[in-house]
Design a protein around this motif. Sequence first.
Motif, PDB file in Angstrom:
ATOM      1  N   ASP A  57      29.165  32.637 -16.510  1.00 69.70           N
ATOM      2  CA  ASP A  57      28.115  33.071 -15.587  1.00 69.70           C
ATOM      3  C   ASP A  57      27.230  34.084 -16.306  1.00 69.70           C
ATOM      4  O   ASP A  57      27.175  35.252 -15.943  1.00 69.70           O
ATOM      5  N   LYS A  62      22.179  30.518 -18.583  1.00 71.08           N
ATOM      6  CA  LYS A  62      21.401  29.880 -17.528  1.00 71.08           C
ATOM      7  C   LYS A  62      19.952  29.677 -17.976  1.00 71.08           C
ATOM      8  O   LYS A  62      19.355  28.639 -17.698  1.00 71.08           O
ATOM      9  N   CYS A 107      24.424  16.591  -7.375  1.00 69.03           N
ATOM     10  CA  CYS A 107      24.209  17.631  -8.388  1.00 69.03           C
ATOM     11  C   CYS A 107      22.839  18.290  -8.388  1.00 69.03           C
ATOM     12  O   CYS A 107      22.698  19.386  -8.926  1.00 69.03           O
ATOM     13  N   LYS A 111      18.955  25.943  -6.227  1.00 73.71           N
ATOM     14  CA  LYS A 111      19.939  27.024  -6.141  1.00 73.71           C
ATOM     15  C   LYS A 111      19.294  28.409  -6.125  1.00 73.71           C
ATOM     16  O   LYS A 111      19.942  29.392  -6.412  1.00 73.71           O
ATOM     17  N   GLU A 116      19.225  29.009 -12.318  1.00 71.03           N
ATOM     18  CA  GLU A 116      20.465  28.718 -11.585  1.00 71.03           C
ATOM     19  C   GLU A 116      20.537  27.234 -11.224  1.00 71.03           C
ATOM     20  O   GLU A 116      21.597  26.616 -11.308  1.00 71.03           O
ATOM     21  N   THR A 117      19.406  26.656 -10.838  1.00 68.55           N
ATOM     22  CA  THR A 117      19.362  25.232 -10.512  1.00 68.55           C
ATOM     23  C   THR A 117      19.754  24.397 -11.724  1.00 68.55           C
ATOM     24  O   THR A 117      20.588  23.488 -11.622  1.00 68.55           O
ATOM     25  N   TYR A 119      21.409  25.321 -14.447  1.00 67.60           N
ATOM     26  CA  TYR A 119      22.796  25.623 -14.818  1.00 67.60           C
ATOM     27  C   TYR A 119      23.776  24.885 -13.902  1.00 67.60           C
ATOM     28  O   TYR A 119      24.697  24.206 -14.372  1.00 67.60           O
ATOM     29  N   GLN A 120      23.594  25.029 -12.587  1.00 64.60           N
ATOM     30  CA  GLN A 120      24.516  24.414 -11.634  1.00 64.60           C
ATOM     31  C   GLN A 120      24.450  22.886 -11.695  1.00 64.60           C
ATOM     32  O   GLN A 120      25.454  22.211 -11.488  1.00 64.60           O
ATOM     33  N   THR A 121      23.275  22.360 -12.014  1.00 65.17           N
ATOM     34  CA  THR A 121      23.148  20.911 -12.158  1.00 65.17           C
ATOM     35  C   THR A 121      23.983  20.423 -13.326  1.00 65.17           C
ATOM     36  O   THR A 121      24.703  19.430 -13.225  1.00 65.17           O
ATOM     37  N   CYS A 124      27.715  20.672 -12.447  1.00 67.92           N
ATOM     38  CA  CYS A 124      28.085  19.592 -11.527  1.00 67.92           C
ATOM     39  C   CYS A 124      28.194  18.268 -12.266  1.00 67.92           C
ATOM     40  O   CYS A 124      29.163  17.528 -12.093  1.00 67.92           O
TER      41      CYS A 124
END
Length: 136
Positions: A57, A62, A107, A111, A116-117, A119-121, A124
């Motif tokens: 994190d 990110k 995914c 976010k 963040e979008t 990274y989280q994609t 996922c």
Amino acid sequence: MKSFLVISSVLCMSIYVLADLSDEQKQKIISYGKECIAETGVDKELVDKARQGSFSDDPKLKAFAFCLSKKIGLQNANGDVQAEVLKEKLSSVVDNAETVNSLISACVQNKGSPEETAYQTFVCYYEKTPTHASIF
């Protein structure tokens, strides 16, 4: 199932299916990764760990994910996901349209920030695909 690193990605922090890409595409991804490491100042060790599924994190990681996502064309400069581009890129390495739609649905979600979008994609995508191509 073939996967696309997106992301690579997308989706394309985890995400690398270099085996299914042409040599030219592989070289572009490698070049983009090097450029994004230089641009964001991310610790290369964090990128290496992310390639293996250990995501930190970290704001620079990110930022790296967003940089890579922009260069690949998955997000624009404002951070908006380019769903049609993503669908096209995933479809080139995933034979099943239902799987592509399922990955995008699961995914690709806003976010709160472009970084963040992205990274989280990538996280996922990494978690939801059995084969990973490395674009980090």
